[in-house]
Design an enzyme around this catalytic site. Structure first.
Site, PDB file in Angstrom:
ATOM      1  N   GLU A 127       0.973  -0.987  -0.008  1.00  0.00           N
ATOM      2  CA  GLU A 127       0.332   0.129  -0.325  1.00  0.00           C
ATOM      3  C   GLU A 127       1.064   1.343   0.078  1.00  0.00           C
ATOM      4  O   GLU A 127       2.076   0.863   0.367  1.00  0.00           O
ATOM      5  CB  GLU A 127      -0.586  -0.023   1.322  1.00  0.00           C
ATOM      6  N   SER A 132       7.564  -1.657   1.923  1.00  0.00           N
ATOM      7  CA  SER A 132       8.393  -2.545   3.329  1.00  0.00           C
ATOM      8  C   SER A 132       8.023  -3.258   4.974  1.00  0.00           C
ATOM      9  O   SER A 132       7.942  -4.292   5.073  1.00  0.00           O
ATOM     10  CB  SER A 132       9.923  -1.940   4.129  1.00  0.00           C
ATOM     11  N   ASP A 240       8.376 -16.714   1.130  1.00  0.00           N
ATOM     12  CA  ASP A 240       9.075 -17.859   2.074  1.00  0.00           C
ATOM     13  C   ASP A 240       9.200 -18.782   0.984  1.00  0.00           C
ATOM     14  O   ASP A 240      10.449 -19.180   0.178  1.00  0.00           O
ATOM     15  CB  ASP A 240       8.974 -18.817   3.320  1.00  0.00           C
ATOM     16  N   LYS A 269      36.740  -8.623 -32.205  1.00  0.00           N
ATOM     17  CA  LYS A 269      38.406  -8.133 -32.217  1.00  0.00           C
ATOM     18  C   LYS A 269      39.074  -6.432 -32.020  1.00  0.00           C
ATOM     19  O   LYS A 269      38.252  -6.105 -32.524  1.00  0.00           O
ATOM     20  CB  LYS A 269      39.582  -8.588 -33.336  1.00  0.00           C
ATOM     21  N   GLU A 364       8.933  -8.140  -3.627  1.00  0.00           N
ATOM     22  CA  GLU A 364       8.942  -9.185  -2.710  1.00  0.00           C
ATOM     23  C   GLU A 364       9.773  -9.371  -1.754  1.00  0.00           C
ATOM     24  O   GLU A 364      10.989  -9.734  -1.448  1.00  0.00           O
ATOM     25  CB  GLU A 364       9.540 -10.738  -3.603  1.00  0.00           C
ATOM     26  N   GLY A 365      10.020  -7.411  -1.519  1.00  0.00           N
ATOM     27  CA  GLY A 365      10.620  -7.922  -0.384  1.00  0.00           C
ATOM     28  C   GLY A 365      11.992  -6.490  -0.949  1.00  0.00           C
ATOM     29  O   GLY A 365      13.110  -7.575  -1.337  1.00  0.00           O
TER      30      GLY A 365
HETATM   31  C1  LIG Z   1       7.143  -3.097 -10.837  1.00  0.00           C
HETATM   32  C2  LIG Z   1       6.950  -3.726  -8.912  1.00  0.00           C
HETATM   33  C3  LIG Z   1       6.430  -4.331  -8.868  1.00  0.00           C
HETATM   34  C4  LIG Z   1       5.627  -5.241  -7.414  1.00  0.00           C
HETATM   35  N1  LIG Z   1       4.468  -6.039  -7.447  1.00  0.00           N
HETATM   36  C5  LIG Z   1       3.980  -6.089  -6.073  1.00  0.00           C
HETATM   37  C6  LIG Z   1       2.901  -7.330  -6.114  1.00  0.00           C
HETATM   38  O1  LIG Z   1       2.340  -7.732  -7.122  1.00  0.00           O
HETATM   39  N2  LIG Z   1       1.912  -6.745  -5.070  1.00  0.00           N
HETATM   40  C7  LIG Z   1       2.436  -6.450  -3.967  1.00  0.00           C
HETATM   41  O2  LIG Z   1       2.136  -6.747  -2.723  1.00  0.00           O
HETATM   42  N3  LIG Z   1       3.671  -6.101  -4.134  1.00  0.00           N
HETATM   43  C8  LIG Z   1       4.525  -5.497  -4.964  1.00  0.00           C
HETATM   44  N4  LIG Z   1       5.090  -4.791  -5.311  1.00  0.00           N
HETATM   45  C9  LIG Z   1       5.914  -3.636  -4.499  1.00  0.00           C
HETATM   46  C10 LIG Z   1       7.410  -4.068  -3.604  1.00  0.00           C
HETATM   47  O3  LIG Z   1       7.136  -5.610  -2.645  1.00  0.00           O
HETATM   48  C11 LIG Z   1       7.544  -2.607  -2.826  1.00  0.00           C
HETATM   49  O4  LIG Z   1       8.063  -2.022  -3.343  1.00  0.00           O
HETATM   50  C12 LIG Z   1       9.125  -3.034  -1.640  1.00  0.00           C
HETATM   51  O5  LIG Z   1       8.578  -4.220  -0.575  1.00  0.00           O
HETATM   52  C13 LIG Z   1       9.533  -2.177  -0.890  1.00  0.00           C
HETATM   53  O6  LIG Z   1       8.700  -1.423  -0.684  1.00  0.00           O
HETATM   54  P1  LIG Z   1       8.552   0.370  -0.955  1.00  0.00           P
HETATM   55  O7  LIG Z   1       8.805   0.513  -2.745  1.00  0.00           O
HETATM   56  O8  LIG Z   1       7.238   0.763  -0.238  1.00  0.00           O
HETATM   57  O9  LIG Z   1       9.809   1.080  -0.862  1.00  0.00           O
HETATM   58  P2  LIG Z   1       9.939   1.541   1.197  1.00  0.00           P
HETATM   59  O10 LIG Z   1       9.106   0.751   2.055  1.00  0.00           O
HETATM   60  O11 LIG Z   1       9.801   2.578   0.989  1.00  0.00           O
HETATM   61  O12 LIG Z   1      12.037   1.862   1.447  1.00  0.00           O
HETATM   62  C14 LIG Z   1      12.540   2.069   0.858  1.00  0.00           C
HETATM   63  C15 LIG Z   1      13.768   2.587   0.838  1.00  0.00           C
HETATM   64  O13 LIG Z   1      14.211   1.898   2.515  1.00  0.00           O
HETATM   65  C16 LIG Z   1      14.708   0.672   2.576  1.00  0.00           C
HETATM   66  N5  LIG Z   1      14.106   0.113   3.692  1.00  0.00           N
HETATM   67  C17 LIG Z   1      12.937   0.359   4.385  1.00  0.00           C
HETATM   68  N6  LIG Z   1      12.656  -0.867   5.798  1.00  0.00           N
HETATM   69  C18 LIG Z   1      13.808  -0.576   6.069  1.00  0.00           C
HETATM   70  C19 LIG Z   1      14.700  -1.262   7.507  1.00  0.00           C
HETATM   71  N7  LIG Z   1      14.419  -1.273   7.882  1.00  0.00           N
HETATM   72  N8  LIG Z   1      15.963  -0.615   7.157  1.00  0.00           N
HETATM   73  C20 LIG Z   1      16.417  -0.415   6.175  1.00  0.00           C
HETATM   74  N9  LIG Z   1      16.708  -0.624   4.729  1.00  0.00           N
HETATM   75  C21 LIG Z   1      14.961  -0.045   4.606  1.00  0.00           C
HETATM   76  C22 LIG Z   1      14.386   0.008   1.221  1.00  0.00           C
HETATM   77  O14 LIG Z   1      14.974  -1.220   0.769  1.00  0.00           O
HETATM   78  C23 LIG Z   1      14.251   0.528   0.699  1.00  0.00           C
HETATM   79  O15 LIG Z   1      15.829   0.905  -0.607  1.00  0.00           O
HETATM   80  C24 LIG Z   1       6.002  -4.440  -6.566  1.00  0.00           C
HETATM   81  C25 LIG Z   1       7.037  -3.077  -6.663  1.00  0.00           C
HETATM   82  C26 LIG Z   1       7.412  -3.474  -7.853  1.00  0.00           C
HETATM   83  C27 LIG Z   1       8.157  -1.762  -8.029  1.00  0.00           C
END
Ligand SMILES: Cc1cc2nc3c(=O)[nH]c(=O)nc-3n(C[C@H](O)[C@H](O)[C@H](O)COP(=O)(O)OP(=O)(O)OC[C@H]3O[C@@H](n4cnc5c(N)ncnc54)[C@H](O)[C@@H]3O)c2cc1C
Length: 381
Positions: A127, A132, A240, A269, A364-365
């Protein structure tokens, strides 16, 4: 005993997916990358050729792949094109909560539907305020009689606009917060489901993402997956399993970039000898090959561990996704570098592989979150 040989059945899976990728994916990957359209013709062909829904039990029309079978399959899809491969594998992401927790009745109905339509499903977890931090989910599904009323917003949902239904995670009791997180099956044509425009993005462009809004969407109680409050566990157990798939797609993508760069540097080359004969490039190829081999073994190990002892998967699947997607980025970047100007053009496909690799480090995280999962797990040991 340690045996790294695929069984004859697994060799058949590799052959089947490699052949499909060669005939359907490789010839079309640049077209779909440019169009940024969902590759329906390829997904329909994948249904016809028994490529779709690998892990689905045979009694529901699937092929009952183990996780290890699945990583063999996904590596071949990734070697064809990660963007098209994820259209197929995101279906597995969406259906895994059902594999894990749906009733027989739900499986019969929804697996039957998806197979009949040769369709795809989507996984709705992320959302705007909960990326994350999955526990920050704000969507609610409040019980009213024998229905739940779903309100909220999902973001970045792969396959969304193409999907027949979405596996949606929402809170049934805002006071309990994420402890009330629950999974639901939401048909995409339900009144109140609003699909926003397609996301524009860097790589994996054959795969589509949308934001979705839910306005008072009525979900029958029969569409709840598992018990109320089990959503968080279902979501994490899903990852997982599916993170090994992302790892395998990354290995396949890296392999394709490496093979392209190897052939090109053997033939090109400069200064009177092949580019590959320079140690600087030969060592680059050696590093690429070593990283791919290591990532593949780690991915096989994670999947094998799941098939044999489900408890071990959390750490290993995170390790496989982290390592394979990181080396996927390194190998594809080096492939572009080793091929000079040709690497940077659209002509050889490696610049696309580099763009595609980036996303595997994010969805996926993110890989920071994989490190969090691994560190929590090893500190508990
Ligand atoms: C093309 C695409 C397809 C996707 N498909 C799906 C899908 O099918 N279904 C679905 O539900 N989601 C989907 N996602 C969502 C995706 O899983 C999230 O984008 C991802 O988990 C990161 O969340 P965020 O983008 O909100 O980044 P944020 O959580 O805002 O993170 C921003 C940055 O901060 C870092 N960060 C955050 N928390 C921490 C911490 N505790 N410690 C260190 N670093 C941290 C992150 O690693 C990242 O570098 C998709 C995303 C994309 C871009």
């Amino acid at each position: 005993m340690i045996n790294f040989s695929p069984t004859p059945e697994q060799e058949k899976i590799v052959e089947q997916y490699r052949d499909f990728a060669q005939r359907w994916i490789v010839p079309n990957r640049l077209k779909y990358d440019e169009l940024a359209e969902f590759p329906w013709e390829i997904v329909k062909a994948a249904y016809d050729e028994k490529i779709m829904n690998g892990p689905m039990p045979k009694i529901y029309g699937g092929h009952e792949h183990s996780l290890l079978d699945g990583v063999f399959a996904s590596e071949e899809l990734g070697a064809g094109c990660v963007g098209i491969g994820i259209c197929i594998d995101a279906n597995t992401l969406a259906l895994t909560p059902l594999y894990l927790a749906a009733s027989d009745e739900q499986k019969k109905k929804y697996f039957g539907l998806i197979n009949e339509l040769k369709g795809v499903a989507a996984y709705g977890l992320t959302e705007p305020q909960a990326g994350s931090d999955v526990q920050g989910i704000k969507s609610t599904a409040i019980k009213k009689g024998d229905k739940y009323i779903l309100n909220g917003q999902k973001r970045f949902i792969t396959n969304a606009e193409a999907s027949t239904f979405i596996t949606v995670f929402a809170m049934t009791d805002p006071e309990k917060g994420s402890r009330s997180l629950t999974a639901f099956l939401v048909p995409t044509d339900s009144p109140g489901v609003v699909m926003k425009p397609r996301l524009k993005k860097m790589g994996q462009r054959a795969s589509v993402q949308n934001e979705i809004e839910f306005h008072d969407v009525e979900i029958p109680e029969a569409n709840r997956i598992g018990d109320e409050g089990y959503g968080f566990i279902i979501a994490m157990k899903t990852f997982d399993r599916t993170r090994t798939g992302v790892a395998a797609l990354s290995v396949g993508n890296a392999r394709a970039a490496y093979e392209t760069a190897k052939e090109w540097t053997k033939n090109r080359k400069q200064f009177g000898k092949p580019i590959a004969a320079n140690q600087a490039i030969g060592f680059m190829l050696a590093d690429m090959a070593t990283k791919i081999e290591t990532a593949r073994l780690l991915t096989w190990n994670a999947a094998w561990a799941y098939d044999h002892d489900k408890k071990k998967l959390n750490k290993l699947s995170a390790m496989s996704k982290l390592y394979a997607s990181d080396i996927g980025m390194e190998v594809t970047t080096d492939a572009v570098q080793a091929m000079g100007g040709d690497g940077y053009t659209w002509d050889f496909g490696v610049e696309k592989m580099m763009r595609d690799a980036k996303l595997c480090q994010i969805y996926e995280g993110t890989n920071q979150i994989q490190r969090l999962v691994i560190s929590k797990s090893i500190l508990k040991e």
